[in-house]
Each structure stands twice: as C-alpha cells, then as structure tokens.
Write a protein that holds these residues in place. Structure first.
Motif, short mmCIF file in Angstrom:
data_model
loop_
_atom_site.label_atom_id
_atom_site.label_comp_id
_atom_site.label_asym_id
_atom_site.label_seq_id
_atom_site.Cartn_x
_atom_site.Cartn_y
_atom_site.Cartn_z
N ASP A 1 0.20 7.14 5.86
CA ASP A 1 -0.16 6.03 6.74
C ASP A 1 1.02 5.08 6.90
O ASP A 1 1.33 4.63 8.01
CB ASP A 1 -1.36 5.28 6.16
CG ASP A 1 -1.90 4.25 7.13
OD1 ASP A 1 -2.45 4.67 8.16
OD2 ASP A 1 -1.74 3.05 6.86
N ASN B 1 -2.26 9.92 1.29
CA ASN B 1 -2.72 9.26 2.51
C ASN B 1 -2.11 7.89 2.70
O ASN B 1 -1.75 7.52 3.82
CB ASN B 1 -4.25 9.17 2.53
CG ASN B 1 -4.88 10.42 3.12
OD1 ASN B 1 -4.25 11.12 3.90
ND2 ASN B 1 -6.10 10.70 2.73
N LEU B 2 -1.97 7.11 1.61
CA LEU B 2 -1.32 5.80 1.72
C LEU B 2 0.12 5.98 2.18
O LEU B 2 0.60 5.27 3.06
CB LEU B 2 -1.36 5.06 0.38
CG LEU B 2 -2.69 4.43 -0.03
CD1 LEU B 2 -2.60 3.89 -1.45
CD2 LEU B 2 -3.08 3.33 0.93
N ILE C 1 -5.96 12.33 12.30
CA ILE C 1 -6.71 12.97 11.23
C ILE C 1 -7.78 13.86 11.82
O ILE C 1 -8.47 13.49 12.75
CB ILE C 1 -7.35 11.91 10.33
CG1 ILE C 1 -6.26 11.03 9.78
CG2 ILE C 1 -8.12 12.56 9.21
CD1 ILE C 1 -6.76 9.68 9.40
N ILE D 1 -5.24 9.98 -2.46
CA ILE D 1 -5.08 8.57 -2.07
C ILE D 1 -3.60 8.28 -1.90
O ILE D 1 -3.17 7.69 -0.90
CB ILE D 1 -5.70 7.63 -3.12
CG1 ILE D 1 -7.23 7.73 -3.07
CG2 ILE D 1 -5.28 6.18 -2.86
CD1 ILE D 1 -7.93 7.02 -4.22
N ASP E 1 0.15 6.11 15.51
CA ASP E 1 -1.16 5.73 15.02
C ASP E 1 -1.77 6.86 14.19
O ASP E 1 -2.16 7.88 14.71
CB ASP E 1 -2.07 5.39 16.20
CG ASP E 1 -3.42 4.88 15.73
OD1 ASP E 1 -3.63 4.82 14.51
OD2 ASP E 1 -4.25 4.54 16.59
N ALA E 2 -1.83 6.62 12.89
CA ALA E 2 -2.31 7.67 11.99
C ALA E 2 -3.78 7.99 12.22
O ALA E 2 -4.21 9.11 12.04
CB ALA E 2 -2.08 7.28 10.55
N ALA E 3 -4.56 6.98 12.63
CA ALA E 3 -6.02 7.17 12.73
C ALA E 3 -6.38 8.29 13.69
O ALA E 3 -7.39 8.96 13.51
CB ALA E 3 -6.68 5.88 13.20
N GLY F 1 0.82 -1.20 0.00
CA GLY F 1 0.00 0.00 0.00
C GLY F 1 0.86 1.25 0.00
O GLY F 1 0.62 2.21 -0.75
#
Lengths: 320, 281
Positions: B266, B262-263, B280, B259, B275-277, B15
């Motif tokens: 991440d 962000n990939l 954001i 995309i 932790d990217a989550a 990814g």
C-alpha cells in the motif's frame, strides 16, 4: 440505452457459456475423463481393464468429449447436473439445500457489510488525509490481511472456548429451517464481514474522493445547497460506481470466503459440500458447484451493470 | 523515474515502515530457519502435546509429538515458495499478454478480455479446487492453479494502465520511426508499465499467500507432513479447548506476514501515485 442492455446481456450469456466450457475442460478433458479423476491408484491396482471399460460405458464416458459436453450442458440448463459415482444420487438433490443455506448466509453478510462500508467510506473520504482517515485506512489494511480462517478460529476461541456463549461447532443440518440457520450464522458471517467492510469502504472512499473533486460537485456547492445535501443527494450516487463496477469481484470473494467459513464452523452450505466432494473426488459435484457459483457471479454482475447504467449518465449516453 | 523520492515517501509513512520491517523480519526468519531449528520438522521427538516452557522443547510439541518451534519456524517456507513461483509466472505472462492486447487491439484484445471475464466469474478458491480435483493434489498443480487464477486479474489492471500510455506521443513517434511491434512493446510500453507491474506483484503476492494457506487449511493445498501454518491451524483446532496456542501461534505468524506485505505494498502504491484499493482482487 436499450441496446446497451441487450449488449450486456448477450455478453453475459457468452461468458456463462465459456465458463461452462472451462469447468468441463478442467475436469473431464485435459486430465482425462471423469473416471480417470475418480479412480485412485489403489482402485486401478485391483481393477481389471475390462471392469474399468465397463464402468466407462455405464457412465457414457466412451463418447467423444464434445458430445459429452453437450449432454452435460443441455442438462445443466434445465437444472440436471448428472449423478454421483457413489450410489448414483442426482446431484441437483444433493446441492439444493446447501445452495439455499449458502445464499442465506451470503445475504446476511451482504446486508451487514454495505451499510457499514458506506458509512466508513464516506467518513474517511470526507476527512481525507486527517488523522482519523489514516488510522481507519491502516486498520482496513490489517482487516483484509488476516485470513478468514484465522479470524473464524479466533472467534471460536473467544466466544466458544474462553467465553462459552456459542457452540464451537454448528449443529445444524442441511435441511434445517431458515430460522435455525439464521441463529447459527452470526459467527460465520462476522468472520468474513470484517474483510469485506474493509475492502468495500476503501473502494467507496476512492470513488467519493474522486466525485468530491469533480466539477459538478463544485457547481452544486456554489449554488448554496447545504453540505449534507451535496454529499447524500449529489455526491453519493456517483461515488458508489467503483463499488458497483467491482461487484462481480465482491460476489466472487463472498463465495470463496463461504467455502472457508463453512469449513471452519461446519455450516451446512455449498462450500462444505464442495470440500467433501473434492475429497471423495466426485468430479460432477465439484463441476456443478463451481458452475453454479460462476452463474451467480455473472447474474449479479449483470444487475450491477444495469445499476451503473441507471446511475451514470456518461455510460448511458455512450453509443456503442 | 524519481526513485529517491519514492524511497522518501516510503520511509515517511509509519504504516509502511511497520510493513517493511515485518516483511524483512519474516524474510530473514524464513531464509535462516533451517539453520535455527533445534529438531527435524517431520520427526517425532517427544511426548504428545507437551506444554511449552521445557528446556528441550521451548514451545512444546504438537499432537503427534513433533517439536512445535521447529515446525512454526519452517511453516512459511512452502507456501511462500509456492506463492513466489506462481505469482512471478502470473505477472510475467500477464504483463506480456496485457500490454500486447492493449497495443494490438482488435480481435486479439477481444478474445483475451472474454477469457479474462470468464475466469473472473469463477470464484478463486472454487477455481483452484476445480483444478486440484482434475489434476490431483501436488505442489506443481498448486503452483499452476494459483498462477492461472491470478493471471486474469493482473491482465485487466495492467491492460487498463497500458491503454492510458498508448495514446501518448512517444509511442506514436516510435511507430513513425518504423520500429517493429516487438520493439515498441519491449522498449516503449513495458518500461512505462514498470510501476503498475511492481505494485501488482506486491499485492498479488500477499493475496496468494493468503490463498495458499487457506487452501492448506481446507485440505486442498500443501499436504502433511510438510509443516505449514494453514495446515497447523487445521490440525490445532482438534485440541482448541486445551491447547489454544497451537492455533494462535501459526495464526499470528501468517497474519503478521500478510499484514506486513499489504502495508508495504500500500505504501509503495501511494508513493508511486497509484490507487491500491482498485488493484486488489
């Protein structure tokens, strides 16, 4: 616990007040007053100085900024947002129906988002590192990378141009009945749901992994309780805390997203009203919509805070 | 820091590789676009809405007869420029404010955090719409608005990271050594927040490109006749029934860029163990 609730409430009220100050400053103090914003260079070229001064007096803009702020803020507290420049219509009248319509669309979005986010978050968190987890996580990244307006426009292309199942532009008025609006809210809701599910499921996945690795889950497991009960009865309530902690961000995201989808589909809500107000430079309408949105975010965040206090014994026992 | 290992992790995830490739292709295309384009982007050079596939205009022309390929290739430049400048300023100030607030604490920290909370209560697009209404629609207003809008979120993340570093021994040692406040922040804390700052920059960058294009689509961002993907989509919608590609092509360009970003970010966050989550906004 009671004092924590009081503390949170006071803090929320302070932030609400600061938000009001900011909204007022950004449009009526720093760039000059509301009239400076409203009048274009063309208007100024044809108007006499006396005429402008008279308009300024009519709208009460010749008073000091803090007096005007207090006047505006005390009105806002009782739902009076002032009048528009053109035709002097009360702003609360203009934004009432769009507000209800946007809340309806937001409610549709939220009721669809969370069940899916919970399901996906638990599945990927439980099978962390597996092939499925990697595929779903990567898909989630792709999901929130595509702009809302692109997804919306693509949905129009697929469901209105290639397969004419829906009209490309919504034909509904701001005072249409909730039933009519619900029928046309499917595509707008679908547009933003993809990104929200992606984001929320990732938050839940992170919380779930953290909880499953914690000592209390280990203890529950060792006591011989079936795995499904461990997950749903013990781990899940603790895992939603990261989601609740960022609930303000979710609501703010939904509101930002609404501005975009309402424009894409022509849905008669606050976002569409906002864009029209910006293009007509109706400062007071923009102020009212921004402040209402901030209020909504603050109230929802306060509710989420209360939920965290109920769910998390560590926060509850904090003596602060 | 173990940068060779980071590089290894980055290249091991498929990814992330896809992401990095997409970003590199976009960067090259954006940088060299002025040399590649066959026609001037704002000039009317052909018939209105001609079909793609002609020798002269490979992708046809848009609704007022401008060369579509040229506009498509140039369509990312302004929004990427705005996002770059705005996010560079935002992350720079956010790092300094966040780290100093975390270290100094007290009333300064409280004041900073209440201002941060206030901004976070106002949804991003509405915040920017408010500033654009107040200050008029220009590239400068856009940069300032986006910079301000991304500042508080970054402050919150970097501050909470700095708070985990401050109790560590080496900060205490520097304090006992008699180092000044400035030296402690600059020599001890900033270098140890590098990783989170890098991830924040990458994440906010992709998010702000989304925001700029959404604003242009709404008519609040970049103004015509500048070519911009968001604007091109909103112009293309008028002819959506007959000329679908006028919408689909810019949509594909903007989506693949974000995309990719962000990939890649991440992958960067994972490689650095962050932790990217949660970063954001």
């Amino acid at each position: 616990m009671f004092w924590i609730l009081i503390r949170r409430l006071t803090l929320s009220l302070l932030i609400l007040f600061l938000a009001a100050v900011f909204v007022f400053m950004a449009t009526e103090v720093l760039p000059g007053d509301a009239l400076d914003v409203f009048l274009t260079a063309d208007d100024l070229a044809v108007m006499e100085v006396e005429e402008i001064e008279e308009m300024r007096r009519d709208f009460g803009l010749d008073r000091p900024a803090w007096v005007r702020f207090w006047d505006w803020f005390s009105g806002v507290l009782v739902g009076d947002f002032g009048k528009t420049f053109i035709h002097e219509v009360p702003i609360s009248e203009i934004i009432w129906h769009p507000l209800i319509n946007s809340l309806l669309l937001g409610a549709v979005i939220t009721t669809i988002t969370f069940p899916f986010a919970l399901l996906i978050g638990i599945l990927t968190g439980y099978r962390r590192g597996s092939q499925e987890d990697i595929i779903v996580s990567t898909t989630a990244i792709v999901g929130y990378s595509i702009p809302d307006f692109v997804i919306g426009t693509c949905l129009i292309i697929v469901f209105a141009v290639w397969m004419p199942l829906f009209p490309a532009v919504i034909i509904a008025f701001s005072d249409s009945s909730p039933g009519e609006l619900l029928a046309v809210s499917l595509l707008p809701a679908l547009t933003v749901i993809i990104g929200h599910i992606a984001h929320q499921s990732r938050l839940l996945r992170a919380g779930f992994i953290e909880t499953m690795n914690s000592e209390f889950v280990e203890r529950v497991r060792l006591s011989g309780i079936p795995e499904s009960r461990v997950i749903f009865r013990h781990a899940l309530p603790a895992s939603v805390i990261p989601m609740l902690n960022s609930f303000a961000m979710y609501i703010a995201g939904v509101l930002s997203g609404l501005v975009v989808v309402e424009k894409v589909f022509g849905y008669p809500g606050l976002g569409r009203e906002l864009i029209e107000a910006v293009s007509r430079r109706e400062v007071h309408v923009v102020q009212a919509i921004t402040f209402l949105s901030a209020t909504l975010v603050i109230v929802m965040n306060l509710l989420a805070d209360f939920a965290v206090i109920i769910l998390d014994p560590r926060v509850r026992s904090l003596k602060s | 820091m173990k940068y060779p290992r980071v590089l290894q992790v980055l290249t091991h995830s498929p990814g992330t590789m896809v992401g990095v490739t997409l970003v590199v292709v976009h960067v090259i295309a954006t940088l060299f676009a002025p040399l590649l384009i066959p026609f001037e982007v704002t000039k009317i050079v052909g018939p209105v809405l001609s079909s793609p596939g002609s020798v002269e205009h490979w992708l046809g022309t848009d609704n007022i007869g401008r060369d579509y390929l040229s506009r498509l290739l140039m369509g990312g430049r302004t929004s990427i420029f705005v996002a770059m400048v705005a996010i560079t300023f935002a992350i720079m100030f956010a790092s300094l404010i966040a780290i100093s607030a975390a270290y100094v604490g007290g009333i300064y920290d409280d004041v900073v955090m209440r201002i941060v909370d206030t901004k976070l209560a106002i949804p991003g697009i509405l915040f920017i719409a408010l500033i654009v209404t107040g200050f008029g629609r220009s590239i400068l207003a856009l940069i300032v608005a986006i910079s301000l809008s991304y500042l508080p979120g970054a402050i919150r993340i970097i501050r909470s990271h700095a708070l985990t570093i401050i109790p560590l021994g080496f900060v205490e040692t520097a304090k006992l050594r008699g180092d000044s406040l400035y030296r402690i922040i600059w020599n001890e804390l900033v270098p140890n927040c590098q990783e989170i700052i890098a991830v924040e920059f990458a994440l906010r960058m992709s998010s702000s490109i989304l925001t700029v294009s959404a604003l242009s689509f709404l008519g609040l961002g970049i103004s015509p006749p500048t070519p911009d993907w968001g604007l091109m989509i909103s112009e293309g919608v008028k002819n959506i029934h007959t000329h679908t590609w006028l919408v689909l092509l810019p949509a594909a360009f903007i989506s693949s860029l974000v995309i990719g970003l962000n990939l890649a970010s991440d992958g960067l966050a994972n490689a650095l163990g962050l932790d990217a989550a949660r970063g954001i906004n």
